[in-house]
Motif scaffolding. Structure first.
Motif, PDB file in Angstrom:
ATOM      1  N   ARG A 173     -15.159   7.375  11.047  1.00 56.14           N
ATOM      2  CA  ARG A 173     -14.615   6.017  11.166  1.00 56.14           C
ATOM      3  C   ARG A 173     -14.277   5.411   9.809  1.00 56.14           C
ATOM      4  O   ARG A 173     -13.402   4.544   9.710  1.00 56.14           O
ATOM      5  CB  ARG A 173     -15.616   5.112  11.900  1.00 56.14           C
ATOM      6  CG  ARG A 173     -15.773   5.446  13.377  1.00 56.14           C
ATOM      7  CD  ARG A 173     -16.578   4.377  14.090  1.00 56.14           C
ATOM      8  NE  ARG A 173     -17.959   4.329  13.633  1.00 56.14           N
ATOM      9  CZ  ARG A 173     -18.944   5.043  14.163  1.00 56.14           C
ATOM     10  NH1 ARG A 173     -18.695   5.872  15.167  1.00 56.14           N
ATOM     11  NH2 ARG A 173     -20.178   4.936  13.700  1.00 56.14           N
ATOM     12  N   VAL A 174     -14.987   5.837   8.765  1.00 57.26           N
ATOM     13  CA  VAL A 174     -14.826   5.204   7.445  1.00 57.26           C
ATOM     14  C   VAL A 174     -13.846   5.959   6.561  1.00 57.26           C
ATOM     15  O   VAL A 174     -13.009   5.351   5.886  1.00 57.26           O
ATOM     16  CB  VAL A 174     -16.201   5.100   6.746  1.00 57.26           C
ATOM     17  CG1 VAL A 174     -16.023   4.591   5.318  1.00 57.26           C
ATOM     18  CG2 VAL A 174     -17.129   4.185   7.518  1.00 57.26           C
ATOM     19  N   LEU A 175     -13.935   7.299   6.545  1.00 54.88           N
ATOM     20  CA  LEU A 175     -13.117   8.096   5.631  1.00 54.88           C
ATOM     21  C   LEU A 175     -11.770   8.461   6.250  1.00 54.88           C
ATOM     22  O   LEU A 175     -11.701   8.783   7.433  1.00 54.88           O
ATOM     23  CB  LEU A 175     -13.845   9.390   5.266  1.00 54.88           C
ATOM     24  CG  LEU A 175     -15.020   9.305   4.293  1.00 54.88           C
ATOM     25  CD1 LEU A 175     -15.631  10.685   4.129  1.00 54.88           C
ATOM     26  CD2 LEU A 175     -14.588   8.750   2.952  1.00 54.88           C
ATOM     27  N   PRO A 176     -10.707   8.412   5.441  1.00 51.53           N
ATOM     28  CA  PRO A 176      -9.433   8.974   5.905  1.00 51.53           C
ATOM     29  C   PRO A 176      -9.522  10.496   5.862  1.00 51.53           C
ATOM     30  O   PRO A 176      -9.705  11.079   4.788  1.00 51.53           O
ATOM     31  CB  PRO A 176      -8.426   8.432   4.877  1.00 51.53           C
ATOM     32  CG  PRO A 176      -9.231   8.141   3.650  1.00 51.53           C
ATOM     33  CD  PRO A 176     -10.603   7.768   4.121  1.00 51.53           C
ATOM     34  N   LEU A 177      -9.433  11.134   7.022  1.00 49.52           N
ATOM     35  CA  LEU A 177      -9.652  12.570   7.122  1.00 49.52           C
ATOM     36  C   LEU A 177      -8.405  13.303   7.589  1.00 49.52           C
ATOM     37  O   LEU A 177      -7.641  12.780   8.407  1.00 49.52           O
ATOM     38  CB  LEU A 177     -10.790  12.868   8.107  1.00 49.52           C
ATOM     39  CG  LEU A 177     -12.203  12.487   7.677  1.00 49.52           C
ATOM     40  CD1 LEU A 177     -13.132  12.571   8.864  1.00 49.52           C
ATOM     41  CD2 LEU A 177     -12.684  13.394   6.559  1.00 49.52           C
ATOM     42  N   THR A 178      -8.229  14.497   7.071  1.00 50.50           N
ATOM     43  CA  THR A 178      -7.150  15.353   7.573  1.00 50.50           C
ATOM     44  C   THR A 178      -7.621  16.027   8.859  1.00 50.50           C
ATOM     45  O   THR A 178      -8.818  16.153   9.109  1.00 50.50           O
ATOM     46  CB  THR A 178      -6.788  16.431   6.542  1.00 50.50           C
ATOM     47  OG1 THR A 178      -7.931  17.262   6.305  1.00 50.50           O
ATOM     48  CG2 THR A 178      -6.334  15.793   5.239  1.00 50.50           C
ATOM     49  N   GLU A 179      -6.687  16.438   9.677  1.00 51.21           N
ATOM     50  CA  GLU A 179      -7.031  17.132  10.909  1.00 51.21           C
ATOM     51  C   GLU A 179      -7.393  18.584  10.643  1.00 51.21           C
ATOM     52  O   GLU A 179      -8.240  19.159  11.327  1.00 51.21           O
ATOM     53  CB  GLU A 179      -5.854  17.069  11.894  1.00 51.21           C
ATOM     54  CG  GLU A 179      -5.564  15.684  12.428  1.00 51.21           C
ATOM     55  CD  GLU A 179      -6.698  15.147  13.293  1.00 51.21           C
ATOM     56  OE1 GLU A 179      -7.386  15.968  13.949  1.00 51.21           O
ATOM     57  OE2 GLU A 179      -6.908  13.922  13.308  1.00 51.21           O
ATOM     58  N   PHE A 186     -12.040  19.841  -0.834  1.00 52.42           N
ATOM     59  CA  PHE A 186     -12.703  18.725  -0.170  1.00 52.42           C
ATOM     60  C   PHE A 186     -11.801  17.498  -0.067  1.00 52.42           C
ATOM     61  O   PHE A 186     -11.962  16.684   0.848  1.00 52.42           O
ATOM     62  CB  PHE A 186     -13.984  18.341  -0.925  1.00 52.42           C
ATOM     63  CG  PHE A 186     -14.994  19.448  -0.989  1.00 52.42           C
ATOM     64  CD1 PHE A 186     -15.728  19.801   0.128  1.00 52.42           C
ATOM     65  CD2 PHE A 186     -15.192  20.147  -2.166  1.00 52.42           C
ATOM     66  CE1 PHE A 186     -16.658  20.822   0.079  1.00 52.42           C
ATOM     67  CE2 PHE A 186     -16.116  21.174  -2.232  1.00 52.42           C
ATOM     68  CZ  PHE A 186     -16.855  21.515  -1.106  1.00 52.42           C
ATOM     69  N   VAL A 187     -10.888  17.360  -1.002  1.00 50.11           N
ATOM     70  CA  VAL A 187      -9.973  16.217  -1.020  1.00 50.11           C
ATOM     71  C   VAL A 187      -8.560  16.736  -1.275  1.00 50.11           C
ATOM     72  O   VAL A 187      -8.360  17.608  -2.130  1.00 50.11           O
ATOM     73  CB  VAL A 187     -10.363  15.183  -2.111  1.00 50.11           C
ATOM     74  CG1 VAL A 187      -9.377  14.019  -2.118  1.00 50.11           C
ATOM     75  CG2 VAL A 187     -11.787  14.667  -1.883  1.00 50.11           C
ATOM     76  N   ALA A 196      -9.870  13.073   2.722  1.00 48.77           N
ATOM     77  CA  ALA A 196     -10.966  14.043   2.728  1.00 48.77           C
ATOM     78  C   ALA A 196     -10.704  15.064   3.821  1.00 48.77           C
ATOM     79  O   ALA A 196     -10.113  14.739   4.853  1.00 48.77           O
ATOM     80  CB  ALA A 196     -12.295  13.333   2.976  1.00 48.77           C
ATOM     81  N   THR A 197     -11.127  16.283   3.592  1.00 52.11           N
ATOM     82  CA  THR A 197     -10.984  17.320   4.618  1.00 52.11           C
ATOM     83  C   THR A 197     -12.261  17.360   5.465  1.00 52.11           C
ATOM     84  O   THR A 197     -13.291  16.784   5.084  1.00 52.11           O
ATOM     85  CB  THR A 197     -10.752  18.694   3.972  1.00 52.11           C
ATOM     86  OG1 THR A 197     -11.953  19.109   3.315  1.00 52.11           O
ATOM     87  CG2 THR A 197      -9.601  18.637   2.978  1.00 52.11           C
ATOM     88  N   PRO A 198     -12.232  18.038   6.598  1.00 60.35           N
ATOM     89  CA  PRO A 198     -13.441  18.125   7.443  1.00 60.35           C
ATOM     90  C   PRO A 198     -14.644  18.770   6.757  1.00 60.35           C
ATOM     91  O   PRO A 198     -15.755  18.676   7.278  1.00 60.35           O
ATOM     92  CB  PRO A 198     -12.969  18.978   8.631  1.00 60.35           C
ATOM     93  CG  PRO A 198     -11.504  18.717   8.717  1.00 60.35           C
ATOM     94  CD  PRO A 198     -11.046  18.588   7.292  1.00 60.35           C
ATOM     95  N   LEU A 199     -14.426  19.391   5.591  1.00 56.65           N
ATOM     96  CA  LEU A 199     -15.574  19.953   4.864  1.00 56.65           C
ATOM     97  C   LEU A 199     -16.579  18.865   4.494  1.00 56.65           C
ATOM     98  O   LEU A 199     -17.786  19.124   4.427  1.00 56.65           O
ATOM     99  CB  LEU A 199     -15.100  20.669   3.592  1.00 56.65           C
ATOM    100  CG  LEU A 199     -14.312  21.968   3.766  1.00 56.65           C
ATOM    101  CD1 LEU A 199     -13.931  22.536   2.405  1.00 56.65           C
ATOM    102  CD2 LEU A 199     -15.107  22.981   4.569  1.00 56.65           C
TER     103      LEU A 199
END
Length: 334
Positions: A173-179, A186-187, A196-199
């Motif tokens: 909910r907080v971090l902008p994440l890639t699918e 990591f970024v 940020a990546t799911p890692l």
């Protein structure tokens, strides 16, 4: 809170751990392929050798009883941490972490959890030095944990648990994440924005899982020693070698079918030891006609080693018998 260890030794030990962490980071930065079993075994043996040398140094030059206390604490932390490996397996599988990135995810997650565990250890040592009744609380908690673990046999191991799921959900909910993953990065930058990546989610889950498991392991090691220096060192060596242990026994985890029984015995034994220690500290050394015994560190070490050896041999024997039975069933009738 006195550990009997000079400040310069504390500083040197912390610097040594940071040096090991930095060395591992350099090795991982140069690695471009998945960790092989051979590399994991060699690295694991290196960590065990370091722990052995450290323990020998404590035995020779450390405070009284610190050598056997470290050995017992190290074995206890390592044995209790085996349960963490099941959680690691679930996290890495469910979040579908690429093989090439698993080493880094485990390493960073474990290092973060070690830093957080240090806070619990120092707080626990301060509480114990302030009040002897803390032994009753810790001993009772370990006995409760052993009973709960014994009664939990029907449930499936290998779920990441609600705490890890909450942390992962909050990060989403907080971090902008890639699918998708981007290798071991990591970024990444997408359309001029950092994502940020799911890692990052996997690292958070690993770190929280390690801290949650510390709720059991830290009281257990305080049942063997109240020396904060020994407790921190045993935790450090056990956790830093946990990553290599994962890659070595990843395919063997399901074969340790009696591991839970062994952990129940170890937790129960240390819980009883803590209660007996509390009775001595609060001057309840004679109850009716019964003299309350004291459990020595040597006896604790022998008991822990004996339980682990028995569990391992029993698991291997049961696995061998099961394999022989399967072979007979699978053999066509003559």
């Amino acid at each position: 809170m006195s550990s009997g260890v000079p400040t310069w030794v504390w500083a040197l030990t912390v610097a040594g751990f940071l040096g090991v962490v930095a060395f591992d980071l350099v090795v991982m930065a140069r690695r471009r392929e998945q960790v092989t079993t051979r590399a994991a075994v060699l690295s694991l043996l290196g960590y065990v050798a370091l722990a052995g040398l450290f323990g020998a140094g404590l035995w020779a030059w450390g405070p009284p009883h610190s050598g056997p206390e470290f050995a017992a604490g190290y074995l206890t932390e390592y044995s209790l941490s085996v349960d963490n490996l099941f959680v690691f397996l679930v996290v890495l599988t469910r979040i579908q972490v690429p093989s090439v990135a698993q080493d880094r995810v485990l390493f960073i997650g474990i290092v973060l959890s070690l830093a957080m565990r240090a806070v619990f250890i120092l707080a626990g040592a301060a509480a114990i030095s302030a009040a002897a009744w803390t032994f009753y609380v810790l001993g009772g908690f370990l006995l409760y944990t052993a009973l709960a673990l014994a009664l939990d046999g029907a449930e499936e191991d290998g779920d990441a648990g609600p705490d890890e799921h909450r942390v992962v959900g909050a990060l989403r909910r907080v971090l902008p994440l890639t699918e998708d993953y981007h290798g071991s990065r990591f970024v990444v930058r997408v359309d001029g924005r950092r994502f940020a990546t799911p890692l990052v989610l996997a690292i958070a889950a690993i770190a929280v899982a390690n801290v949650v498991f510390a709720v059991d392991s830290i009281p257990a090691i305080f049942g063997l020693t109240t020396n904060a220096y020994v407790v921190l060192a045993a935790n450090g060596f056990a956790l830093l070698g946990l990553r290599q242990l994962y890659f070595v026994v990843e395919s063997l985890l399901t074969r340790l079918r009696f591991l839970k029984v062994g952990l129940v015995v170890i937790l129960g034994f240390i819980g009883v030891k803590l209660v007996l220690e509390a009775m001595w500290e609060t001057h309840l050394r004679h109850v009716a006609s019964w003299d309350v015994p004291q459990v020595s560190t040597t006896f604790s070490l022998v008991t822990i080693v004996g339980v682990l050896a028995t569990v391992t041999l029993a698991s291997l024997a049961a696995d061998s018998r099961a394999g022989a039975t399967d072979a007979v069933v699978a053999r066509p009738d003559e």
